[in-house]
Design a protein around this motif. Structure first.
Motif, PDB file in Angstrom:
ATOM      1  N   GLY A  88      28.749  32.306  89.779  1.00  0.00           N
ATOM      2  CA  GLY A  88      27.502  33.047  89.805  1.00  0.00           C
ATOM      3  C   GLY A  88      26.404  32.319  89.068  1.00  0.00           C
ATOM      4  N   THR A  89      25.286  32.978  88.893  1.00  0.00           N
ATOM      5  CA  THR A  89      24.128  32.429  88.202  1.00  0.00           C
ATOM      6  C   THR A  89      23.651  33.441  87.170  1.00  0.00           C
ATOM      7  N   VAL A  90      23.308  32.948  85.975  1.00  0.00           N
ATOM      8  CA  VAL A  90      22.810  33.812  84.906  1.00  0.00           C
ATOM      9  C   VAL A  90      21.300  33.656  84.840  1.00  0.00           C
ATOM     10  N   THR A  91      20.586  34.792  84.896  1.00  0.00           N
ATOM     11  CA  THR A  91      19.124  34.788  84.817  1.00  0.00           C
ATOM     12  C   THR A  91      18.655  35.837  83.825  1.00  0.00           C
ATOM     13  N   ASP A  92      17.387  35.716  83.409  1.00  0.00           N
ATOM     14  CA  ASP A  92      16.797  36.748  82.558  1.00  0.00           C
ATOM     15  C   ASP A  92      16.091  37.772  83.434  1.00  0.00           C
ATOM     16  N   GLY A  93      15.410  38.720  82.819  1.00  0.00           N
ATOM     17  CA  GLY A  93      14.751  39.794  83.549  1.00  0.00           C
ATOM     18  C   GLY A  93      13.649  39.336  84.484  1.00  0.00           C
ATOM     19  N   THR A  94      13.121  38.127  84.265  1.00  0.00           N
ATOM     20  CA  THR A  94      12.064  37.610  85.130  1.00  0.00           C
ATOM     21  C   THR A  94      12.617  36.775  86.270  1.00  0.00           C
ATOM     22  N   THR A 128      38.833  36.264 100.160  1.00  0.00           N
ATOM     23  CA  THR A 128      37.766  37.257 100.245  1.00  0.00           C
ATOM     24  C   THR A 128      36.603  36.817  99.372  1.00  0.00           C
ATOM     25  N   ALA A 129      35.384  36.971  99.850  1.00  0.00           N
ATOM     26  CA  ALA A 129      34.191  36.674  99.063  1.00  0.00           C
ATOM     27  C   ALA A 129      33.536  37.993  98.671  1.00  0.00           C
ATOM     28  N   LEU A 130      33.209  38.139  97.402  1.00  0.00           N
ATOM     29  CA  LEU A 130      32.565  39.347  96.900  1.00  0.00           C
ATOM     30  C   LEU A 130      31.266  38.983  96.199  1.00  0.00           C
ATOM     31  N   ARG A 131      30.330  39.904  96.175  1.00  0.00           N
ATOM     32  CA  ARG A 131      29.087  39.712  95.435  1.00  0.00           C
ATOM     33  C   ARG A 131      28.906  40.905  94.506  1.00  0.00           C
ATOM     34  N   ALA A 132      28.453  40.591  93.299  1.00  0.00           N
ATOM     35  CA  ALA A 132      28.190  41.650  92.325  1.00  0.00           C
ATOM     36  C   ALA A 132      27.006  41.246  91.482  1.00  0.00           C
ATOM     37  N   GLN A 133      26.284  42.216  90.947  1.00  0.00           N
ATOM     38  CA  GLN A 133      25.152  41.932  90.074  1.00  0.00           C
ATOM     39  C   GLN A 133      25.248  42.792  88.841  1.00  0.00           C
ATOM     40  N   GLY A 134      24.674  42.285  87.757  1.00  0.00           N
ATOM     41  CA  GLY A 134      24.668  43.045  86.521  1.00  0.00           C
ATOM     42  C   GLY A 134      23.444  42.689  85.713  1.00  0.00           C
ATOM     43  N   ILE A 135      23.078  43.578  84.782  1.00  0.00           N
ATOM     44  CA  ILE A 135      21.946  43.316  83.907  1.00  0.00           C
ATOM     45  C   ILE A 135      22.226  43.928  82.541  1.00  0.00           C
ATOM     46  N   ALA A 136      21.844  43.215  81.511  1.00  0.00           N
ATOM     47  CA  ALA A 136      21.953  43.731  80.145  1.00  0.00           C
ATOM     48  C   ALA A 136      20.608  44.315  79.742  1.00  0.00           C
ATOM     49  N   SER A 137      20.613  45.190  78.756  1.00  0.00           N
ATOM     50  CA  SER A 137      19.374  45.845  78.361  1.00  0.00           C
ATOM     51  C   SER A 137      18.373  44.864  77.755  1.00  0.00           C
ATOM     52  N   GLN A 138      18.831  43.705  77.295  1.00  0.00           N
ATOM     53  CA  GLN A 138      17.926  42.704  76.751  1.00  0.00           C
ATOM     54  C   GLN A 138      17.495  41.697  77.808  1.00  0.00           C
ATOM     55  N   ALA A 139      17.622  42.050  79.059  1.00  0.00           N
ATOM     56  CA  ALA A 139      17.122  41.265  80.190  1.00  0.00           C
ATOM     57  C   ALA A 139      17.922  40.011  80.480  1.00  0.00           C
ATOM     58  N   LEU A 140      19.211  40.019  80.216  1.00  0.00           N
ATOM     59  CA  LEU A 140      20.088  38.911  80.602  1.00  0.00           C
ATOM     60  C   LEU A 140      20.913  39.387  81.776  1.00  0.00           C
ATOM     61  N   ARG A 141      20.882  38.659  82.866  1.00  0.00           N
ATOM     62  CA  ARG A 141      21.588  39.069  84.077  1.00  0.00           C
ATOM     63  C   ARG A 141      22.682  38.079  84.410  1.00  0.00           C
ATOM     64  N   THR A 142      23.745  38.595  84.938  1.00  0.00           N
ATOM     65  CA  THR A 142      24.753  37.744  85.552  1.00  0.00           C
ATOM     66  C   THR A 142      24.958  38.231  86.970  1.00  0.00           C
ATOM     67  N   ALA A 143      25.002  37.315  87.890  1.00  0.00           N
ATOM     68  CA  ALA A 143      25.166  37.673  89.288  1.00  0.00           C
ATOM     69  C   ALA A 143      26.304  36.850  89.874  1.00  0.00           C
ATOM     70  N   PRO A 144      27.547  37.311  89.705  1.00  0.00           N
ATOM     71  CA  PRO A 144      28.629  36.585  90.368  1.00  0.00           C
ATOM     72  C   PRO A 144      28.391  36.572  91.863  1.00  0.00           C
ATOM     73  N   THR A 145      28.316  35.389  92.434  1.00  0.00           N
ATOM     74  CA  THR A 145      27.957  35.291  93.849  1.00  0.00           C
ATOM     75  C   THR A 145      29.164  35.168  94.752  1.00  0.00           C
ATOM     76  N   SER A 146      30.270  34.670  94.225  1.00  0.00           N
ATOM     77  CA  SER A 146      31.442  34.608  95.088  1.00  0.00           C
ATOM     78  C   SER A 146      32.701  34.748  94.269  1.00  0.00           C
ATOM     79  N   MET A 147      33.630  35.487  94.815  1.00  0.00           N
ATOM     80  CA  MET A 147      34.911  35.705  94.188  1.00  0.00           C
ATOM     81  C   MET A 147      35.940  35.630  95.299  1.00  0.00           C
ATOM     82  N   TRP A 148      36.757  34.588  95.322  1.00  0.00           N
ATOM     83  CA  TRP A 148      37.793  34.465  96.353  1.00  0.00           C
ATOM     84  C   TRP A 148      38.934  33.660  95.841  1.00  0.00           C
TER      85      TRP A 148
END
Length: 95
Positions: free
Chosen positions: A6-12, A75-95
């Motif tokens: 996945g890719t880790v991004t901030d709130g922006t 199997t490929a899965l996608r999931a997204q998440g966000i922390a309250s301090q604007a740090l996001r992780t978005a696992p893009t593939s899980m197989w």
């Protein structure tokens, strides 16, 4: 066996390099730690089939934890998440 990436991004939407990503099998408690590259991308390979928790940590941000990522063979899965301090992780593939 499979992988979680996945890719880790901030709130922006800006990528956050150097973030520690911990991927833990919920049944066995086996953990794999990886570090996001200069593009915020991370990958953990050769993971056994199972249900995983993905957490990200970076100084200055609140830890983000997302549970229940079901890793199954071919199997490929996608999931997204966000922390309250604007740090996001978005696992893009899980197989």
């Amino acid at each position: 066996m499979g992988r979680i990436s996945g890719t880790v991004t901030d709130g922006t939407g800006a990528v956050i390099p150097g973030v520690t990503v911990t991927i833990a099998n919920e049944a066995t408690k086996l953990e794999r730690k990886v570090t996001a590259d200069e593009n915020g991308f991370y990958v953990a390979t050769a993971l056994p089939v199972g249900v995983y928790t993905v957490s990200v940590e970076q100084e200055g941000f609140q830890k983000s934890v997302k549970t229940g990522h079901n890793l199954v063979a071919d199997t490929a899965l996608r999931a997204q998440g966000i922390a309250s301090q604007a740090l996001r992780t978005a696992p893009t593939s899980m197989w």
